[in-house]
Structure formats: structure tokens, C-alpha cells
Scaffold this motif. Structure first.
Motif, PDB file in Angstrom:
ATOM      1  N   GLU A 104      53.772 -56.628   0.575  1.00 51.23           N
ATOM      2  CA  GLU A 104      54.839 -56.340  -0.377  1.00 51.23           C
ATOM      3  C   GLU A 104      54.676 -57.156  -1.652  1.00 51.23           C
ATOM      4  OE1 GLU A 104      59.754 -56.378  -0.532  1.00 51.23           O
ATOM      5  OE2 GLU A 104      58.671 -57.023   1.267  1.00 51.23           O
ATOM      6  N   LEU A 105      54.351 -58.435  -1.508  1.00 51.96           N
ATOM      7  CA  LEU A 105      54.138 -59.279  -2.683  1.00 51.96           C
ATOM      8  C   LEU A 105      52.962 -58.780  -3.517  1.00 51.96           C
ATOM      9  CD1 LEU A 105      54.724 -62.860  -1.234  1.00 51.96           C
ATOM     10  CD2 LEU A 105      56.184 -61.606  -2.830  1.00 51.96           C
ATOM     11  N   PHE A 106      51.909 -58.314  -2.842  1.00 50.91           N
ATOM     12  CA  PHE A 106      50.746 -57.787  -3.555  1.00 50.91           C
ATOM     13  C   PHE A 106      51.125 -56.549  -4.355  1.00 50.91           C
ATOM     14  CE2 PHE A 106      47.139 -54.826  -3.658  1.00 50.91           C
ATOM     15  CZ  PHE A 106      46.225 -55.593  -4.366  1.00 50.91           C
ATOM     16  N   ILE A 107      51.908 -55.647  -3.743  1.00 47.99           N
ATOM     17  CA  ILE A 107      52.324 -54.427  -4.442  1.00 47.99           C
ATOM     18  C   ILE A 107      53.196 -54.767  -5.644  1.00 47.99           C
ATOM     19  CG2 ILE A 107      53.698 -52.316  -4.233  1.00 47.99           C
ATOM     20  CD1 ILE A 107      52.780 -52.145  -1.325  1.00 47.99           C
ATOM     21  N   VAL A 108      54.135 -55.697  -5.455  1.00 48.57           N
ATOM     22  CA  VAL A 108      55.028 -56.092  -6.548  1.00 48.57           C
ATOM     23  C   VAL A 108      54.234 -56.701  -7.697  1.00 48.57           C
ATOM     24  CG1 VAL A 108      56.880 -57.665  -7.205  1.00 48.57           C
ATOM     25  CG2 VAL A 108      57.051 -56.369  -5.078  1.00 48.57           C
ATOM     26  N   MET A 109      53.305 -57.582  -7.388  1.00 47.87           N
ATOM     27  CA  MET A 109      52.506 -58.215  -8.430  1.00 47.87           C
ATOM     28  C   MET A 109      51.617 -57.198  -9.142  1.00 47.87           C
ATOM     29  SD  MET A 109      53.427 -61.291  -8.625  1.00 47.87           S
ATOM     30  CE  MET A 109      52.129 -61.863  -9.726  1.00 47.87           C
ATOM     31  N   THR A 110      51.079 -56.240  -8.384  1.00 52.11           N
ATOM     32  CA  THR A 110      50.244 -55.209  -9.004  1.00 52.11           C
ATOM     33  C   THR A 110      51.045 -54.359  -9.975  1.00 52.11           C
ATOM     34  OG1 THR A 110      48.814 -55.113  -7.047  1.00 52.11           O
ATOM     35  CG2 THR A 110      48.756 -53.230  -8.551  1.00 52.11           C
ATOM     36  N   VAL A 111      52.228 -53.925  -9.536  1.00 60.31           N
ATOM     37  CA  VAL A 111      53.090 -53.114 -10.407  1.00 60.31           C
ATOM     38  C   VAL A 111      53.506 -53.908 -11.644  1.00 60.31           C
ATOM     39  CG1 VAL A 111      55.316 -51.932 -10.575  1.00 60.31           C
ATOM     40  CG2 VAL A 111      53.910 -51.656  -8.527  1.00 60.31           C
ATOM     41  N   ALA A 112      53.815 -55.197 -11.462  1.00 57.53           N
ATOM     42  CA  ALA A 112      54.221 -56.034 -12.589  1.00 57.53           C
ATOM     43  C   ALA A 112      53.082 -56.170 -13.599  1.00 57.53           C
ATOM     44  CB  ALA A 112      54.655 -57.404 -12.084  1.00 57.53           C
ATOM     45  N   CYS A 113      51.870 -56.421 -13.120  1.00 60.18           N
ATOM     46  CA  CYS A 113      50.724 -56.561 -14.029  1.00 60.18           C
ATOM     47  C   CYS A 113      50.435 -55.254 -14.758  1.00 60.18           C
ATOM     48  CB  CYS A 113      49.499 -57.019 -13.260  1.00 60.18           C
ATOM     49  SG  CYS A 113      49.592 -58.707 -12.624  1.00 60.18           S
ATOM     50  N   LEU A 114      50.464 -54.143 -14.025  1.00 57.45           N
ATOM     51  CA  LEU A 114      50.251 -52.843 -14.655  1.00 57.45           C
ATOM     52  C   LEU A 114      51.350 -52.538 -15.673  1.00 57.45           C
ATOM     53  CD1 LEU A 114      49.108 -50.667 -11.612  1.00 57.45           C
ATOM     54  CD2 LEU A 114      47.692 -51.489 -13.502  1.00 57.45           C
ATOM     55  N   GLY A 115      52.579 -52.930 -15.339  1.00 57.06           N
ATOM     56  CA  GLY A 115      53.690 -52.689 -16.252  1.00 57.06           C
ATOM     57  C   GLY A 115      53.554 -53.457 -17.546  1.00 57.06           C
ATOM     58  N   ILE A 116      53.202 -54.725 -17.451  1.00 60.63           N
ATOM     59  CA  ILE A 116      53.032 -55.540 -18.658  1.00 60.63           C
ATOM     60  C   ILE A 116      51.883 -55.006 -19.506  1.00 60.63           C
ATOM     61  CG2 ILE A 116      52.410 -57.838 -19.506  1.00 60.63           C
ATOM     62  CD1 ILE A 116      53.887 -58.980 -17.083  1.00 60.63           C
ATOM     63  N   GLY A 117      50.780 -54.642 -18.832  1.00 62.79           N
ATOM     64  CA  GLY A 117      49.671 -54.061 -19.576  1.00 62.79           C
ATOM     65  C   GLY A 117      50.033 -52.747 -20.245  1.00 62.79           C
ATOM     66  N   SER A 118      50.841 -51.939 -19.576  1.00 60.34           N
ATOM     67  CA  SER A 118      51.268 -50.663 -20.149  1.00 60.34           C
ATOM     68  C   SER A 118      52.186 -50.865 -21.342  1.00 60.34           C
ATOM     69  CB  SER A 118      51.969 -49.813 -19.080  1.00 60.34           C
ATOM     70  OG  SER A 118      51.086 -49.505 -18.022  1.00 60.34           O
ATOM     71  N   LEU A 119      53.034 -51.867 -21.283  1.00 56.88           N
ATOM     72  CA  LEU A 119      53.882 -52.171 -22.433  1.00 56.88           C
ATOM     73  C   LEU A 119      53.036 -52.588 -23.631  1.00 56.88           C
ATOM     74  CD1 LEU A 119      56.817 -54.172 -20.782  1.00 56.88           C
ATOM     75  CD2 LEU A 119      56.956 -51.907 -21.828  1.00 56.88           C
ATOM     76  N   TRP A 120      52.005 -53.366 -23.369  1.00 56.12           N
ATOM     77  CA  TRP A 120      51.157 -53.883 -24.443  1.00 56.12           C
ATOM     78  C   TRP A 120      50.397 -52.756 -25.146  1.00 56.12           C
ATOM     79  CZ3 TRP A 120      51.218 -59.255 -25.118  1.00 56.12           C
ATOM     80  CH2 TRP A 120      50.421 -59.734 -26.164  1.00 56.12           C
ATOM     81  N   ALA A 121      50.036 -51.715 -24.389  1.00 55.58           N
ATOM     82  CA  ALA A 121      49.246 -50.614 -24.949  1.00 55.58           C
ATOM     83  C   ALA A 121      49.985 -49.292 -24.825  1.00 55.58           C
ATOM     84  CB  ALA A 121      47.900 -50.524 -24.234  1.00 55.58           C
ATOM     85  N   ALA A 122      51.301 -49.313 -24.964  1.00 60.54           N
ATOM     86  CA  ALA A 122      52.125 -48.123 -24.713  1.00 60.54           C
ATOM     87  C   ALA A 122      51.724 -46.951 -25.605  1.00 60.54           C
ATOM     88  CB  ALA A 122      53.600 -48.469 -24.931  1.00 60.54           C
TER      89      ALA A 122
END
Length: 201
Positions: free
Chosen positions: A7-25
Motif C-alpha cells: 500500500e505504501l508503495f502504491i501511494v508513493m508511486t501515485v504521489a510521484c506520478l502526480g507531482i510529475g504530471s503537475l510539473w508537465a501538465a
């Protein structure tokens, strides 16, 4: 609340992908996050209907905040084109995050030439410097009668869409964990009542 390594791995993966997506939206990323949120909502709805016990509680806990947040944002901020116009705390938080990462490029609307900087004396044609059209551009007039287009990166409308999808997932995850913990506490109480020795006659 309990957290497994998966669960922690999934949460961290989604968080990293989310931040990256915001940066290059952009539009593609915005649609991808909308699709992910929609699929997660439909899956939770299906599990809430066909499952029972802790799974049903958790899925309902996910659905309630996601649906409420999505409805409020869709209705209340439907006509908002600018990050600066958002009335909700989440919109204001997105605006604070957007300002330091925003990039701007200037283009002559008549010739298509790219400019290193905004010409001196250019005036914004729209209501304010933070106003954008649907393509994330603000129009300014430079001397003499030259229209300059400001291209913002990341695209503001896509940034807002990705950001609100991430907020919805965050609220849904928090609601899911809270509902699951409530169910576990209730089950422990029921089990303890069952194991209590019956009063002697």
C-alpha cells in the motif's frame, strides 16, 4: 490505521506520478488522470455493491468524498479559467504551487516569431496578467499594434484538472482508511462482547 508495504508503495508511486504530471501538465495528462479517477470510482462503486464487510465500508468511504468533491468543483468552478480565480482552498493551494514552476514564452501573433522577452510597453489585452484563454495563453499588445501571445507552461487548465484529480484521490484514500478503521473497531467490539463470559445465575 494499518499500512502494508504494498500500500505504501502504491501511494508513493501515485504521489510521484502526480507531482510529475503537475510539473508537465498538458491535455493528455489531464485526460489520463480523469480516466484514472473515473476507473477508480467505478471500481469502488462495483465493490461497494457486490462486496460486504470491510471491503464495502472501505469502498463507500472512498466514494463519498470523491463524488462530493468532484460535484462541488465541477459546479462551483466550472467557469473558472484562471488559477487566481479559484474560491476553494484546494484551488488556492494549486495556485501557490503553480506560480514558482510556471514558465512563459512570447510569440508574435502576426509573424509566428518567438521572442526572448515581452516588448517594452506591451499591454495586456485581457482583464489581468493572470487571465488565460482555453489554450493557456494571455494576449498582449506590443508597439506598434503588434499582438503578442504569452504561452504558459505547464498549461493552466490542465494543471488545475490534474491537481483536482489528485485532491479527489487523496480525499478518497483518507475516507477509505477512516471507514476501514471504523469497521475494524466495530468488529473488535462485537467479538469482545461475544467472548465475554455469561453472568452466572
Amino acid at each position: 490505521m494499518r499500512f502494508s508495504m504494498r500500500e505504501l508503495f502504491i501511494v508513493m508511486t501515485v504521489a510521484c506520478l502526480g507531482i510529475g504530471s503537475l510539473w508537465a501538465a498538458n491535455d493528455l495528462l489531464a485526460w489520463a488522470w480523469l480516466a484514472l479517477l473515473t476507473l477508480a470510482t467505478l471500481f469502488a462503486l462495483d465493490r461497494a455493491v457486490v462486496s460486504a464487510g470491510r471491503v464495502r465500508f472501505a469502498c463507500i468511504g472512498f466514494l463519498a468524498p470523491v463524488v462530493c468533491y468532484g460535484a462541488v468543483i465541477s459546479i462551483a468552478e466550472k467557469s473558472r479559467r484562471s488559477l487566481e480565480q479559484g474560491d476553494f482552498v484546494t484551488s488556492k493551494a494549486l495556485a501557490l504551487f503553480y506560480r514558482p514552476i510556471r514558465g512563459r514564452a512570447f510569440q508574435n501573433a502576426q509573424t509566428g516569431d518567438w521572442l526572448d522577452e515581452l516588448p517594452e510597453g506591451a499591454k495586456v489585452l485581457r482583464a489581468g496578467a493572470e487571465e488565460w484563454d482555453l489554450w493557456g495563453r494571455a494576449f498582449v499588445a506590443g508597439p506598434p499594434q503588434t499582438k503578442i501571445v504569452i504561452h504558459h507552461s505547464p498549461k493552466p487548465s490542465a494543471f488545475m484538472t490534474v491537481g483536482h484529480c489528485l485532491w479527489a484521490l487523496l480525499f478518497g484514500y483518507a475516507g477509505m482508511k477512516w471507514s476501514a478503521s471504523i469497521y475494524r473497531r466495530r468488529q473488535r467490539r462485537i467479538e469482545s462482547e461475544r467472548t465475554e463470559p455469561a453472568p452466572s445465575p
